[in-house]
Design a protein around this motif. Structure first.
Motif, PDB file in Angstrom:
ATOM      1  N   GLU A   6       0.837  -1.198   0.000  1.00 54.21           N
ATOM      2  CA  GLU A   6       0.000   0.000   0.000  1.00 54.21           C
ATOM      3  C   GLU A   6       0.876   1.253   0.000  1.00 54.21           C
ATOM      4  OE1 GLU A   6      -2.064  -2.855   3.034  1.00 54.21           O
ATOM      5  OE2 GLU A   6      -0.035  -2.184   2.558  1.00 54.21           O
ATOM      6  N   SER A   7       0.336   2.312  -0.569  1.00 52.44           N
ATOM      7  CA  SER A   7       1.005   3.610  -0.525  1.00 52.44           C
ATOM      8  C   SER A   7      -0.052   4.698  -0.657  1.00 52.44           C
ATOM      9  CB  SER A   7       2.043   3.735  -1.645  1.00 52.44           C
ATOM     10  OG  SER A   7       1.419   3.625  -2.915  1.00 52.44           O
ATOM     11  N   GLY A   9      -0.833   7.064   1.804  1.00 47.86           N
ATOM     12  CA  GLY A   9      -1.344   7.625   3.045  1.00 47.86           C
ATOM     13  C   GLY A   9      -0.629   8.914   3.415  1.00 47.86           C
ATOM     14  N   LEU A  20      -5.204   6.203  -2.179  1.00 48.44           N
ATOM     15  CA  LEU A  20      -4.373   5.083  -1.750  1.00 48.44           C
ATOM     16  C   LEU A  20      -4.192   4.107  -2.907  1.00 48.44           C
ATOM     17  CD1 LEU A  20      -5.931   4.334   1.759  1.00 48.44           C
ATOM     18  CD2 LEU A  20      -4.226   6.052   1.117  1.00 48.44           C
ATOM     19  N   THR A 119      -0.975   1.471   5.448  1.00 48.61           N
ATOM     20  CA  THR A 119      -0.507   2.843   5.275  1.00 48.61           C
ATOM     21  C   THR A 119      -1.351   3.745   6.169  1.00 48.61           C
ATOM     22  OG1 THR A 119       0.017   4.576   3.637  1.00 48.61           O
ATOM     23  CG2 THR A 119      -1.989   3.313   3.250  1.00 48.61           C
TER      24      THR A 119
END
Length: 125
Positions: A6-7, A9, A20, A119
């Protein structure tokens, strides 16, 4: 090894937006239902949204109308676009993959086989 990352945030003011991303490493997300969950401090992990392998989407009532889940198969990525963010949206957001799609909604964390590391999303002025 199945890996989800995940990225996207961060810290945002109330009313702001974040997108996201959930990217698959070494496996094709298009064959899986992908769910987004969040967990606030001291609270249970709750489902936010999911998208089936055939791109049918579902949303929790708490985010309906403010959140959009989408899939970009060319990038092997699922997105969660969040608008009009509220302080109660704060938490660690996780994406997860469900290989069997036996029960998409109501969403259940126990249906998901693979999880990302999460995240942090913080909505605060």
């Amino acid at each position: 090894q199945v890996l989800l990352v995940e990225s996207g945030g961060g810290l945002v003011q109330p009313g702001g937006s974040l997108r996201l991303s959930c990217t698959g490493s070494d496996f094709d997300l298009s064959y899986y239902a992908i769910g987004w969950f969040r967990q606030a401090p001291g609270k249970e992990r709750e489902g936010v949204s999911c998208i089936s392998s055939s791109d049918v989407t579902f949303y929790a009532d708490s985010v309906k109308g403010r959140v959009t889940i989408s899939r970009d198969s060319a990038k092997n990525t699922v997105y969660l676009q969040m608008n009009s963010l509220k302080p109660e949206d704060t938490g660690v957001y996780y994406c997860a993959a469900d290989a069997h799609e036996e029960r998409l909604w109501p969403i259940s964390r126990y249906e998901y086989d693979y999880w990302g590391q999460g995240t942090q999303v913080t909505v605060s002025s």
